[in-house]
Design a protein around this motif. Sequence first.
Motif, short mmCIF file in Angstrom:
data_model
loop_
_atom_site.label_atom_id
_atom_site.label_comp_id
_atom_site.label_asym_id
_atom_site.label_seq_id
_atom_site.Cartn_x
_atom_site.Cartn_y
_atom_site.Cartn_z
N PHE A 1 -30.67 -23.85 2.68
CA PHE A 1 -31.28 -24.15 1.38
C PHE A 1 -32.76 -23.81 1.40
O PHE A 1 -33.43 -23.99 2.42
N TYR A 2 -33.26 -23.34 0.28
CA TYR A 2 -34.69 -23.14 0.09
C TYR A 2 -35.07 -23.63 -1.30
O TYR A 2 -34.30 -23.48 -2.26
N ARG A 3 -36.25 -24.21 -1.38
CA ARG A 3 -36.75 -24.63 -2.69
C ARG A 3 -37.10 -23.40 -3.52
O ARG A 3 -37.23 -22.29 -2.99
N ILE A 4 -37.26 -23.59 -4.79
CA ILE A 4 -37.58 -22.44 -5.67
C ILE A 4 -38.94 -21.85 -5.33
O ILE A 4 -39.20 -20.68 -5.61
N SER A 5 -39.81 -22.65 -4.68
CA SER A 5 -41.11 -22.16 -4.23
C SER A 5 -40.98 -21.30 -2.99
O SER A 5 -41.97 -20.72 -2.54
N GLY A 6 -39.76 -21.24 -2.42
CA GLY A 6 -39.52 -20.46 -1.21
C GLY A 6 -39.59 -21.28 0.06
O GLY A 6 -39.21 -20.81 1.13
N LYS A 7 -40.07 -22.53 -0.03
CA LYS A 7 -40.18 -23.39 1.15
C LYS A 7 -38.80 -23.92 1.53
O LYS A 7 -38.01 -24.30 0.67
N SER A 8 -38.55 -23.98 2.82
CA SER A 8 -37.31 -24.56 3.31
C SER A 8 -37.40 -26.08 3.30
O SER A 8 -38.49 -26.64 3.44
N GLY B 1 -33.82 -23.22 -15.78
CA GLY B 1 -34.40 -22.46 -14.67
C GLY B 1 -33.69 -22.73 -13.36
O GLY B 1 -32.78 -23.57 -13.28
N PRO B 2 -34.08 -22.04 -12.30
CA PRO B 2 -33.45 -22.22 -10.99
C PRO B 2 -33.81 -23.58 -10.40
O PRO B 2 -34.91 -24.10 -10.64
N THR B 3 -32.90 -24.16 -9.63
CA THR B 3 -33.17 -25.45 -8.98
C THR B 3 -33.20 -25.33 -7.46
O THR B 3 -33.84 -26.13 -6.79
N TYR C 1 -39.93 -19.01 -11.84
CA TYR C 1 -39.64 -20.24 -12.60
C TYR C 1 -40.89 -20.64 -13.37
O TYR C 1 -42.01 -20.29 -13.00
N SER C 2 -40.69 -21.38 -14.44
CA SER C 2 -41.80 -21.81 -15.28
C SER C 2 -42.09 -23.28 -15.03
O SER C 2 -41.39 -24.17 -15.54
#
Length: 685
Positions: A518-525, A435-437, A565-566
């Motif tokens: 950069f951003y986390r996969i949750s969308g948070k910076s 999955g995405p990191t 992402y799962s």
Amino acid sequence: MMTQINKLYHSLRAVVLVAAFLYCGPVCHAQISELTFEEEQSRQCIAIVNALERDNVTGKKLDRNMSVLVFDRYIKSLDPARHLLTQADLNDFQPLKQLMYKYLKTGNLGPAFEIFNLYQSRSQQRFAYILKLARSWQTQLDFAKNETLVIDYEHKPFIPDISGLEPLWKKELKNHIINLKINKTSDEEISETLEKIYSNRLAQLSQTQSRDVFHIFMNAVTMSFDPHSQYFAPRVSEDFDIHMKLSLEGIGAVLENEYEYTKVVRLIPKGPADKSQKLAPGDKIIGVGQGQDGEIKDTIGQRIDDVVKLIRGPKGTFVRLKIIPARKSSVTATISLKRDEVKLEEQSAQKKVVDVTSNGQTYKLGIIEIPNFYIDFDAFHRGDPDYKSTTGDVIKLLKELKTENIDGLIVDLRDNGGGALKEANDLTGLFLKYGPTVQVKTKFRVSRIYDEDPKILYTGPLVVLINRMSASASEIFAGAIKDYHRGIIVGTESFGKGTVQELKPLGDGRLKMTSAKFYRISGKSTQHKGVEPDIWFPQIYRTKDTGESALEGALLWDHIDATRYSAYRSLQPMIKPLDDAYKKRAEKSFGIKYLTQRIQLAESLSEQKTLSLNLTERLKTNTAFNKEELALENDYRKQKGEKPLTTLDDIDPEKEEIKEILTEQAKYIAADFITLSHKTGYKWQ
């Protein structure tokens, strides 16, 4: 319109010349030659502005609003202590604040150079005045007088006009002498020291070149877009690397300029400074000496590359640093460090296995410490299957830990300043299916980096340990582990650097440009706020002094859409009982009590806004602080069954006491996590 601007420029030039001419003080040295810009610098200016507007991720344009930022930043870079320029000067410069962008876009550097020439003239006057006063300080200065010196530069107002400058300079000299007296310097040595310092500073002014002015001003421009965009003037490769890394080669530290000081931003893990425990982030370097007993040369106000050159040297030799420790805002100390190389094997990930007992159950824990995210890119591009990398080393360590049948794992990323993005992605993949990191956003699009390998190398309970100096790639890893619910994050808020920089050739110079976020996969910076832990430890590093949020003009936190992402089953139901158990232990832990008291003691000094210039009062305050600190150390040693110290100098610098206190707490959290995982049937297959 340009005719009006040119008239404004020439009228301001006249004001600057008059201001420099009118004030000469009691000692007049030969005026320093005025500096003017060169045609090539004008062309470079236009190219830099165009590149920033075109490529910087912020999308900012150089307009009237940006003019104000550029002007204010330039003034602050020249006179951070607000002891050279006056409010009357700023009033004269006021018309420039909103018109600076027009000068920049046409490459007219005249106003910037005129402001610098006034600053240079005032610097000469200040040093000449202080030098004369220093030669008779024993009869001219009253150390029994109840005066104070404002040290809160951020909120300190500018002196109204030039009549108030000499009284301020006199106070600054008194403070300098008091600091020397606190360090038990004799009156004769004080006189010699002051003569050398201020004579040298006066002489250094004549060495300033137009390229220095251009470099300072253009960085006021680039850093008005964001604090990580920077212009590097043409230099030999060695000096350019110094600028890029801001690194003290030989001792392993990263620097930046703060006001007139050279400030330690972070220590290179396993480097000489880190292992010595004598230097810490936030410390300010004010002098450098060679060898065990070489003369300490004053470095206040010097360019950072000049300071670096003083500190660099052959492996095995010693360098002495005079510092203002971050925990003591006014008292100085001198430390000696042995220069050395940061060995690759010491920078590599390391493991150890420990047993920890919690609630009557003993578990075997693996601890992997990762100092940075490294990779041998040359070997990687050659196709060498055994190229050195963080992920490669951790794979070997995890396989070894498997044979030792560990029950849980701690990944220690404290003080890990980041490194290769590829390694952050690959390391995350060792603990996930696929999955995405991380997400990367430029001005034009959002892309994602994936772990495409479905194999998981470790499937058990995982704790990730972070602190304020965990940055960049460390934050990508910790953020992904948190978003996937793959492990518990323990420690303090991380650094908060969520931006990507690219190096762009620009004529003979180079431009380091912030080109993405950069951003986390949750969308948070990860920008500004960093990654917040699930369980908070005491904050050792002052967030006001360290981390992204401490940088002026740092980009703010934001978010974008989450990617698909799962995630594993949420760990939220476990966090409260884990945190409650930690807090109960912490209440009884004399190590945590000691740590908390140390932080409070340092905070009480760091919050000072003014300093007393009464010598008796200052000596009394310093003695009381040292007595309190020594009592705190000895109380802790008593709890551990160790002999008390006679003085603070007896503390073993090689002993990482604070780090071990928190590591011990992390072990118990990991043990509780294992217990809860078994009870609730959590699996990460």
